[in-house]
Design an enzyme around this catalytic site. Structure first.
Site: not given
Length: 579
Positions: A145, A301
């Protein structure tokens, strides 16, 4: 150093020979007991979010051996449930992500399970979509992530496209623990498995179908062609570059991409902490904005499941929080769908327990049911599945969490920065058509529902000693909870590990009907709040602070901000481990 740890180190020196980076690292730390200990004092924990850790050698690191072992455990679990036809896999731009995905597919093939592997990096929501589209029994996403570049991770999904449930993750963990990391893994030849059809590359038709489902989530189609919108976008060297640009092009948004952050690069050279929650990731976009003055800055992201924005405000750019954007999107979706008469009967939204209560007030205005779940988008996806089983999936309108994750629609079961980027642009254009900015709309929501201020505090606990300190902190707050925080009485104390909430005024104790979780919630007088939990993906404790003023005047805003300052000071003290 313990004999057990030294023996493990020697075993890795002997057997971990397929990746030269690991061999080099093990030899480099040969005389350093502290470094050896940190790599072997524990196994990298397979939690409800799968694996996540620093890339490197050892059982407490992400490497081909820990990935293979986890996949063998997953395969054993799937086969114990009955015949397993297939597992879908994807990966992001992180260091060794493509290698880890390939190794996982080899293990699946070695166990007679077909692996559907994307031929190039794709976002987390595209993996969630593929699991159901290809009728798979599970999914694997290689990603860490928004963590720094030294990290990578391994997320597992169930057949419903949701991240694995607590129960199933626990069973998979039991299977993993029974696997010998070097001798107990079945690994097929990649080339032979491809030739035999045991590893199959996912076609572009799946990605196109995903984008078509995203496009269907528009609530004001055509608005971005009527109101020209200029957007600067950064995928932060991750997976969002193609799908986000494609969907924005489809709805008519002019996109300018930050060149230094356009192409995949797991080192993240201009954004060492690729988290759209922080201002640093927008620096390159802000430099570009000085010349072109776009309406909006977007940043996704690396695995493109979260998105952050900055909006133009009198020639400058203001970053908006996940709570603010989530509440704006919620209000936009409910108000527009009500106006278009497309709101379903008994509409429902889902938010996490640490997400703004402003969302509940907005939902109440539109007669929308609010379901609160634990932190983690899988719990939001789980609610969609429950509605689907009842035969009413259309009742789900929106779900979001304060950490910049949003989902409209039921086509995937995880947060999706592709659809969120599209809806943010559509919402911006719609309000511009009315002569309003997003900041002005947010101010009107505060005036109507009360001024909310939110802040997150993070306390890092690195290494083995850090884990002990983190546990000590949570135990202290649990056993001797404060009665007053920042001058406000604690009127409600909830311990999600014991599944009990105590009314501090009446003394009444009620059960909490959510899965057990190491979370402590302190409800303060006046609607303020303080929630503490260890991160599920990083070695740190997070505290979620809420201040609220019911006044609809300028004084209300000031009151909320002053309360937040006091909460922040008290929060810093409460998160400090006393020696």
């Amino acid at each position: 150093m313990e004999d057990r740890i030294y023996q493990q180190y020697q075993e890795w020196l002997k057997n971990a020979t397929e990746d030269s980076d690991l061999t080099e690292e093990l030899l480099r730390i040969e005389k350093n007991e502290e470094e050896i200990y940190d790599r072997f004092y524990r196994e990298l924990e397979f939690g409800t979010g799968g694996l996540r850790g620093v890339i490197g050698a050892g059982e407490n690191r992400m490497n081909i051996y820990t990935v293979r072992r986890a996949t063998q455990g997953l395969a054993d679990y799937l086969l114990s449930q009955g015949p397993c036809a297939a597992v879908a896999l994807s990966y992001d731009s992180r260091i060794k992500s493509d290698l880890f995905a390939k190794e996982a597919s080899r293990v699946l093939a070695g166990n007679g399970i077909r692996a559907y592997l994307y031929p190039c990096l794709e976002p987390t929501p595209v993996l969630s979509y593929a699991v159901r589209a290809l009728r798979c029994q599970a999914g694997i996403m290689i990603t860490a992530s928004h963590n720094p570049s030294k990290y990578n991770g391994y997320k597992c999904y169930g057949a419903d496209g949701c991240q694995m449930t607590d129960h199933d993750a626990g069973v998979v963990t039991d299977h993993i623990r029974r696997v010998d990391i070097f001798g107990g893994v079945k690994v097929a030849s990649y080339e032979d498995a491809v030739a035999a059809g045991q590893i199959r590359l996912i076609g572009d038709d799946v990605v196109k179908a995903f984008l078509s489902e995203v496009e269907k989530q528009q609530v004001t189609p055509g608005i971005c062609r009527q109101i020209p919108l200029h957007v600067i976008y950064t995928p932060l060297n991750g997976t969002g570059n193609r799908p986000v640009r494609e969907i924005l092009d489809r709805i008519g948004v002019h996109v300018q991409v930050v060149p230094e952050q356009e192409l995949p690069d797991g080192h993240f050279p201009t954004c060492p902490y690729p988290n759209p929650e922080i201002r640093q990731v927008f620096e390159k976009a802000l430099d570009m904005a000085k010349e072109t003055q776009p309406d909006l800055l977007l940043a996704t992201d690396p695995d493109c499941d979260r998105v952050g924005i900055a909006v133009r405000d009198n020639g400058k750019y203001t970053l908006m929080s996940g709570n603010e954007v989530g509440c704006l999107l919620l209000n936009y979706l409910l108000s527009r769908r009500q106006a278009e008469n497309t709101l379903p009967d008994q509409p429902m939204i889902v938010k996490t327990i640490v997400t703004s209560d402003l969302a509940a007030r907005i939902a109440q205005k539109y007669g929308c049911r609010v379901v609160e779940v634990l932190t983690g988008f899988k719990y939001i996806g789980e609610q969609i599945g429950l509605l689907e089983k009842e035969g009413y999936p259309e009742r789900y309108v929106f779900g979001f969490e304060e950490s910049y994750g949003y989902l409209a629609g039921t086509y995937v079961r995880d947060k999706d920065a592709v659809v969120a980027s599209m809806l943010i642009c559509e919402m911006t254009a719609y309000y511009l058509s009315q002569g309003k900015t997003l900041l002005q709309v947010l101010e009107s929501l505060y005036q109507e529902h009360g001024y909310f201020r939110h802040m997150q505090l993070n306390k890092a606990f690195e290494g083995a000693k850090g884990m002990e300190d983190m546990q000590q902190l949570m135990n202290s707050l649990r056993t001797t909870p404060p009665t007053v925080i920042a001058g406000k009485k604690v009127i409600r104390f909830a311990d999600y590990l014991t599944s009990q909430v105590t009314d501090r005024i009446t003394g009444a104790v009620q059960p909490i009907s959510l899965p057990k979780s190491n979370v402590l919630s302190f409800g303060l007088e006046g609607g303020a709040g303080f929630i503490v939990r260890p991160s599920g993906t990083e070695p740190k404790v997070k505290a979620y602070l809420t201040a609220v003023s019911e006044s609809d005047s300028v004084n209300g805003k000031q009151e909320a901000e002053e309360d937040m300052k006091r909460l922040q000071e008290e929060g810093d003290r409460l998160l400090t481990v006393t020696k």
